[in-house]
Design a protein around this motif. Structure first.
Motif, PDB file in Angstrom:
ATOM      1  N   LEU A  69       0.830  -1.205   0.000  1.00 23.59           N
ATOM      2  CA  LEU A  69       0.000   0.000   0.000  1.00 23.59           C
ATOM      3  C   LEU A  69       0.862   1.252   0.000  1.00 23.59           C
ATOM      4  O   LEU A  69       0.546   2.243  -0.669  1.00 23.59           O
ATOM      5  CB  LEU A  69      -0.935  -0.005   1.208  1.00 23.59           C
ATOM      6  N   SER A  70       1.965   1.234   0.748  1.00 24.31           N
ATOM      7  CA  SER A  70       2.844   2.401   0.805  1.00 24.31           C
ATOM      8  C   SER A  70       3.499   2.661  -0.549  1.00 24.31           C
ATOM      9  O   SER A  70       3.572   3.811  -1.018  1.00 24.31           O
ATOM     10  CB  SER A  70       3.902   2.196   1.878  1.00 24.31           C
ATOM     11  N   THR A  71       3.968   1.611  -1.205  1.00 24.77           N
ATOM     12  CA  THR A  71       4.616   1.775  -2.517  1.00 24.77           C
ATOM     13  C   THR A  71       3.614   2.229  -3.567  1.00 24.77           C
ATOM     14  O   THR A  71       3.909   3.109  -4.386  1.00 24.77           O
ATOM     15  CB  THR A  71       5.259   0.446  -2.948  1.00 24.77           C
ATOM     16  N   ALA A  72       2.409   1.634  -3.552  1.00 21.88           N
ATOM     17  CA  ALA A  72       1.384   2.032  -4.515  1.00 21.88           C
ATOM     18  C   ALA A  72       0.929   3.468  -4.281  1.00 21.88           C
ATOM     19  O   ALA A  72       0.635   4.198  -5.236  1.00 21.88           O
ATOM     20  CB  ALA A  72       0.185   1.088  -4.420  1.00 21.88           C
ATOM     21  N   ALA A  73       0.882   3.895  -3.013  1.00 18.69           N
ATOM     22  CA  ALA A  73       0.481   5.266  -2.717  1.00 18.69           C
ATOM     23  C   ALA A  73       1.495   6.267  -3.254  1.00 18.69           C
ATOM     24  O   ALA A  73       1.120   7.349  -3.726  1.00 18.69           O
ATOM     25  CB  ALA A  73       0.304   5.447  -1.212  1.00 18.69           C
ATOM     26  N   ALA A  74       2.764   5.921  -3.178  1.00 18.14           N
ATOM     27  CA  ALA A  74       3.799   6.831  -3.675  1.00 18.14           C
ATOM     28  C   ALA A  74       3.699   7.036  -5.179  1.00 18.14           C
ATOM     29  O   ALA A  74       4.100   8.080  -5.690  1.00 18.14           O
ATOM     30  CB  ALA A  74       5.177   6.295  -3.305  1.00 18.14           C
ATOM     31  N   GLU A  75       3.133   6.068  -5.898  1.00 20.08           N
ATOM     32  CA  GLU A  75       3.008   6.168  -7.352  1.00 20.08           C
ATOM     33  C   GLU A  75       1.653   6.699  -7.796  1.00 20.08           C
ATOM     34  O   GLU A  75       1.438   6.882  -8.996  1.00 20.08           O
ATOM     35  CB  GLU A  75       3.227   4.786  -7.978  1.00 20.08           C
ATOM     36  N   SER A  76       0.742   6.940  -6.861  1.00 19.76           N
ATOM     37  CA  SER A  76      -0.628   7.335  -7.212  1.00 19.76           C
ATOM     38  C   SER A  76      -0.756   8.849  -7.285  1.00 19.76           C
ATOM     39  O   SER A  76      -0.031   9.584  -6.603  1.00 19.76           O
ATOM     40  CB  SER A  76      -1.612   6.781  -6.180  1.00 19.76           C
ATOM     41  N   PRO A  77      -1.712   9.350  -8.086  1.00 18.72           N
ATOM     42  CA  PRO A  77      -1.950  10.800  -8.167  1.00 18.72           C
ATOM     43  C   PRO A  77      -2.911  11.257  -7.075  1.00 18.72           C
ATOM     44  O   PRO A  77      -3.394  10.456  -6.259  1.00 18.72           O
ATOM     45  CB  PRO A  77      -2.579  10.959  -9.566  1.00 18.72           C
ATOM     46  N   GLU A  78      -3.197  12.549  -7.067  1.00 14.47           N
ATOM     47  CA  GLU A  78      -4.215  13.086  -6.177  1.00 14.47           C
ATOM     48  C   GLU A  78      -5.586  12.607  -6.648  1.00 14.47           C
ATOM     49  O   GLU A  78      -5.805  12.455  -7.858  1.00 14.47           O
ATOM     50  CB  GLU A  78      -4.171  14.625  -6.200  1.00 14.47           C
ATOM     51  N   PRO A  79      -6.557  12.383  -5.744  1.00 14.16           N
ATOM     52  CA  PRO A  79      -6.494  12.531  -4.275  1.00 14.16           C
ATOM     53  C   PRO A  79      -6.188  11.227  -3.549  1.00 14.16           C
ATOM     54  O   PRO A  79      -6.258  11.181  -2.322  1.00 14.16           O
ATOM     55  CB  PRO A  79      -7.911  12.989  -3.953  1.00 14.16           C
ATOM     56  N   LEU A  80      -5.861  10.162  -4.303  1.00 16.66           N
ATOM     57  CA  LEU A  80      -5.639   8.861  -3.666  1.00 16.66           C
ATOM     58  C   LEU A  80      -4.326   8.822  -2.901  1.00 16.66           C
ATOM     59  O   LEU A  80      -4.230   8.172  -1.852  1.00 16.66           O
ATOM     60  CB  LEU A  80      -5.669   7.754  -4.721  1.00 16.66           C
ATOM     61  N   ARG A  81      -3.318   9.506  -3.416  1.00 15.67           N
ATOM     62  CA  ARG A  81      -1.991   9.454  -2.793  1.00 15.67           C
ATOM     63  C   ARG A  81      -1.999   9.957  -1.356  1.00 15.67           C
ATOM     64  O   ARG A  81      -1.529   9.244  -0.459  1.00 15.67           O
ATOM     65  CB  ARG A  81      -0.971  10.220  -3.632  1.00 15.67           C
ATOM     66  N   PRO A  82      -2.481  11.186  -1.065  1.00 13.89           N
ATOM     67  CA  PRO A  82      -2.455  11.618   0.345  1.00 13.89           C
ATOM     68  C   PRO A  82      -3.314  10.755   1.254  1.00 13.89           C
ATOM     69  O   PRO A  82      -3.042  10.646   2.450  1.00 13.89           O
ATOM     70  CB  PRO A  82      -2.996  13.059   0.272  1.00 13.89           C
ATOM     71  N   LEU A  83      -4.351  10.116   0.689  1.00 15.56           N
ATOM     72  CA  LEU A  83      -5.220   9.266   1.485  1.00 15.56           C
ATOM     73  C   LEU A  83      -4.436   8.088   2.058  1.00 15.56           C
ATOM     74  O   LEU A  83      -4.452   7.832   3.275  1.00 15.56           O
ATOM     75  CB  LEU A  83      -6.386   8.778   0.622  1.00 15.56           C
ATOM     76  N   PHE A  84      -3.715   7.376   1.182  1.00 18.78           N
ATOM     77  CA  PHE A  84      -2.989   6.191   1.641  1.00 18.78           C
ATOM     78  C   PHE A  84      -1.624   6.547   2.213  1.00 18.78           C
ATOM     79  O   PHE A  84      -1.046   5.734   2.947  1.00 18.78           O
ATOM     80  CB  PHE A  84      -2.858   5.199   0.489  1.00 18.78           C
TER      81      PHE A  84
END
Length: 308
Positions: free
Chosen positions: A155-170
């Motif tokens: 989840l941490s690695t996927a969050a780092a690659e995700s755009p807003e607004p999903l990234r700050p969520l995870f």
């Protein structure tokens, strides 16, 4: 209608909006300064014993207001949201004093309905973006899981690659997990706040995997397929019901605006009706039927909303 009352009300509304903006700005700056001090002093272990924001919400009204604000992407603390509620509460006697009892209630109802609709619309747009980004997020996490890493790392690695607004969520989820919070509890709280069944499924899968084992990869694959199929069906449903939903909004809004227009043109019209028993009963029944009708229309329209 007294022009001076309208000017005073507009000034009070602007001041209330300015006060709320200052509260949000001060809260964001305080959170940033606190984070910098914590990083400098190395107090992450002390922060782990702090209760979550959700545990601070003892009042149902404060809980509802905080969830509405957090769904729009704001990270305001419960104390800041409580101050906003106090500012809005101070507007109630001012409005009643300027517009009278009936006119003040009508204006307050209109203002709060507009504010609720604005927050709900922003939350709906943000939730739609989250649902749209979830399949790619889960695919990135699935690749990390297949490499033999844990769910927290995925989840941490996927969050780092995700755009807003999903990234700050995870990213927030990863931060709370590093501070000692259980992953399942953090995900459940996030799912309840944002009304996301998909995040709740991830939380349940994490809980079952931690207690009994099992393959998270199969669950992620099934969830990705389900999200994409449901999103396509929801888009088709919204397209088919667009005209009906617009008609519902018109039917809900016209009576309220017509009532306010009549009151502004002739303030004695409703005052004379209120003096007699029959007129009072008529007004009460009319308002009750309007509220019930808006509630029914709202429930009908919420069917087309995702994750409600």
């Amino acid at each position: 209608m007294n022009v001076g009352a309208i000017i005073l009300f507009a000034a009070a509304l602007i001041l209330a909006g300015l006060a709320i903006w200052l509260l949000i700005y001060a809260d964001a700056r305080a959170r940033r300064d606190e984070m910098l001090l914590r990083l400098r002093a190395g107090e992450e272990a002390a922060a782990a014993v702090r209760s979550s924001r959700e545990a601070q919400l003892r009042s149902p009204l404060l809980r509802f207001a905080c969830h509405m604000v957090w769904r729009t992407g704001s990270e305001a603390e419960p104390s800041t949201v409580a101050k906003m509620l106090w500012v809005l509460s101070a507007m109630v006697p001012v409005t009643l004093l300027l517009f009278g009892r009936f006119g003040g209630l009508a204006v307050l109802g209109l203002v709060f309905a507009f504010g609720y609709g604005f927050l709900r619309q922003r939350a709906a747009r943000r939730r739609a973006k989250i649902v749209e980004q979830l399949p790619a997020f889960l695919e990135a996490g699935l690749r990390v899981l297949q490499a033999g890493n844990t769910l927290e790392e995925a989840l941490s690695t996927a969050a780092a690659e995700s755009p807003e607004p999903l990234r700050p969520l995870f990213v927030s989820v990863g931060r709370q997990v590093r501070l000692g919070a259980p992953l399942e509890q953090v995900l459940i709280e996030m799912a309840e706040i944002h009304r996301s069944r998909d995040i709740k499924v991830i939380a349940l899968a994490a809980s079952i995997n931690r207690k009994y084992g099992g393959s998270l990869r199969n669950i992620f694959r099934s969830l990705i397929s389900a999200i994409r199929a449901r999103d396509a069906a929801a888009r088709e449903l919204r397209a088919l019901t667009a005209e009906t939903r617009f008609s519902a909004v018109v039917l809900a809004v016209i009576p309220a605006f017509l009532t306010i227009y009549i009151y502004l043109q002739n303030r004695l019209y409703y005052a004379q009706m209120w003096e007699s028993l029959g007129g009072r009963i008529t007004l009460i029944v009319a308002v009750a039927m309007q509220v019930i009708g808006v509630g029914v229309i709202y429930r009908m329209m919420s069917v087309t909303e995702d994750n409600e």
